[in-house]
Design a protein around this motif. Structure first.
Motif, short mmCIF file in Angstrom:
data_model
loop_
_atom_site.label_atom_id
_atom_site.label_comp_id
_atom_site.label_asym_id
_atom_site.label_seq_id
_atom_site.Cartn_x
_atom_site.Cartn_y
_atom_site.Cartn_z
N THR A 153 0.70 -1.30 0.13
CA THR A 153 -0.02 -0.06 -0.06
C THR A 153 0.89 1.11 -0.05
OG1 THR A 153 -1.84 -1.30 1.33
CG2 THR A 153 -1.98 1.30 1.00
N MET A 156 2.27 1.76 -3.50
CA MET A 156 1.28 2.50 -4.43
C MET A 156 0.88 3.90 -4.23
SD MET A 156 -1.43 -0.71 -4.45
CE MET A 156 -2.51 0.20 -5.44
N ALA A 157 1.11 4.24 -2.80
CA ALA A 157 0.91 5.42 -2.53
C ALA A 157 2.06 6.41 -2.83
CB ALA A 157 0.88 5.75 -1.06
N VAL A 159 3.94 5.78 -5.40
CA VAL A 159 3.85 6.14 -6.91
C VAL A 159 2.92 6.98 -7.44
CG1 VAL A 159 3.28 4.71 -9.18
CG2 VAL A 159 4.82 3.69 -7.24
N LYS A 160 1.36 6.85 -6.91
CA LYS A 160 0.42 7.72 -7.28
C LYS A 160 0.36 8.84 -6.65
CE LYS A 160 -0.99 4.05 -10.11
NZ LYS A 160 -0.86 4.22 -11.39
N LEU A 161 0.59 9.01 -5.37
CA LEU A 161 0.37 10.42 -4.88
C LEU A 161 1.92 11.27 -4.68
CD1 LEU A 161 -1.80 8.99 -1.57
CD2 LEU A 161 -2.42 9.98 -4.02
N HIS A 162 2.64 10.58 -4.68
CA HIS A 162 4.14 11.21 -4.57
C HIS A 162 4.87 11.25 -5.87
CE1 HIS A 162 3.59 11.90 -0.17
NE2 HIS A 162 3.02 10.75 -0.24
N GLN A 163 4.26 10.78 -7.03
CA GLN A 163 4.92 10.92 -8.44
C GLN A 163 6.24 10.26 -8.37
OE1 GLN A 163 3.41 13.92 -7.15
NE2 GLN A 163 1.41 12.99 -8.13
N THR A 165 7.72 7.93 -9.88
CA THR A 165 8.31 7.68 -11.17
C THR A 165 8.82 8.86 -11.74
OG1 THR A 165 6.91 5.82 -11.50
CG2 THR A 165 7.99 6.34 -13.40
N GLU A 182 3.17 6.50 -19.30
CA GLU A 182 2.63 5.20 -18.95
C GLU A 182 3.55 4.50 -17.73
OE1 GLU A 182 2.48 0.88 -20.94
OE2 GLU A 182 1.93 2.29 -22.29
N GLU A 183 2.71 4.01 -16.68
CA GLU A 183 3.42 3.14 -15.95
C GLU A 183 2.70 2.08 -15.47
OE1 GLU A 183 4.17 5.88 -12.72
OE2 GLU A 183 2.10 6.65 -12.48
N GLN A 184 3.30 0.88 -14.88
CA GLN A 184 2.40 -0.06 -14.62
C GLN A 184 3.47 -1.01 -13.54
OE1 GLN A 184 1.68 -2.76 -18.18
NE2 GLN A 184 3.96 -2.96 -18.40
#
Length: 232
Positions: A153, A156-157, A159-163, A165, A182-184
């Motif tokens: 979790t 994921m936070a 990657v998605k919330l703190h950019q 990548t 794109e990111e996966q």
């Protein structure tokens, strides 16, 4: 001594705990938690690249918890480079969150080994103390799976919330700016998810081992003794 049914369940649970340990260790050491495509925005803007020409400015990136690599495409061909998260890059990331992810996984690895030991103990004998029995095995499996879930979790936070990548892609890029197209999540990330699922399966197995199934009683035929039988 535990019955054959309980021995089988706890032996299976111990195997699953060990597999979970292996999966988590492999996931931590492999640099492919995330992959993505990155656009060299500065280069594309300089030449006013249109859709067919944007291919020359789209590169790739991959990274894990400790290292990674990328291919920079800024119009002059691909340039490969590798990087490490520690000690320099971590200062540009959310340091606390990244270190927490690693700590969560390290704690989960320890609990997986403890769970393995407890399941082996319960497969061999019935422990005298309740904490060493199924209750203890449940506790360690729950903690191991819980810490892995926290690590997943948290990643994921990040990657998605703190950019995460984008921050890694633009590390030490003074001239060019990269945008994430794109990111996966990759195999190593899903290995951790599988590891947490394995501990959930263990909890189910331990719960099943506590079920008392009714014993099937066979009726014995009553012997009919007659006076003639007694004579002979």
């Amino acid at each position: 001594m535990p019955g054959c049914f309980k021995k089988t369940l706890f032996a299976l649970a111990s195997l699953i705990s060990f597999v979970s340990f292996i999966l988590t260790v492999v996931a931590m050491g492999t640099p492919k938690w995330m992959t993505g495509k990155i656009l060299c925005k500065t280069g594309a803007d300089l030449v006013n690249a249109t859709d067919p020409e944007l291919v020359k400015f789209i590169g790739e990136i991959y990274y894990g918890l400790f290292r990674g690599g990328k291919i920079r495409q800024c119009g002059l061909g691909g340039r490969r480079s590798k990087f490490t998260i520690f000690p320099h890059m971590v200062k540009k990331l959310n340091t606390g969150l990244h270190v927490m992810i690693i700590m969560f996984l390290c704690v989960a690895i320890s609990f997986s080994l403890v769970s393995f030991g407890f399941c082996i103990l319960n497969a061999i004998k019935v422990p005298y103390r309740a904490i060493k029995g199924p209750a203890g095995a449940c506790l360690w499996n729950f903690l191991a799976g819980g810490f892995i879930a926290l690590a997943v979790t948290s990643f994921m936070a990040a990657v998605k919330l703190h950019q995460l990548t984008e921050r890694i892609a633009n590390f030490r890029e003074n001239v060019f700016q990269f945008v994430i197209l794109e990111e996966q999540f990759e195999d190593c990330f899903w290995l951790c998810v599988a590891s947490a699922t394995a501990h959930a399966v263990n909890l189910l197995l331990i719960a099943i081992s506590g079920i008392h199934f009714p014993k099937i009683k066979t009726k014995t035929e009553e012997a009919n003794v007659t006076a003639e039988d007694i004579m002979y």
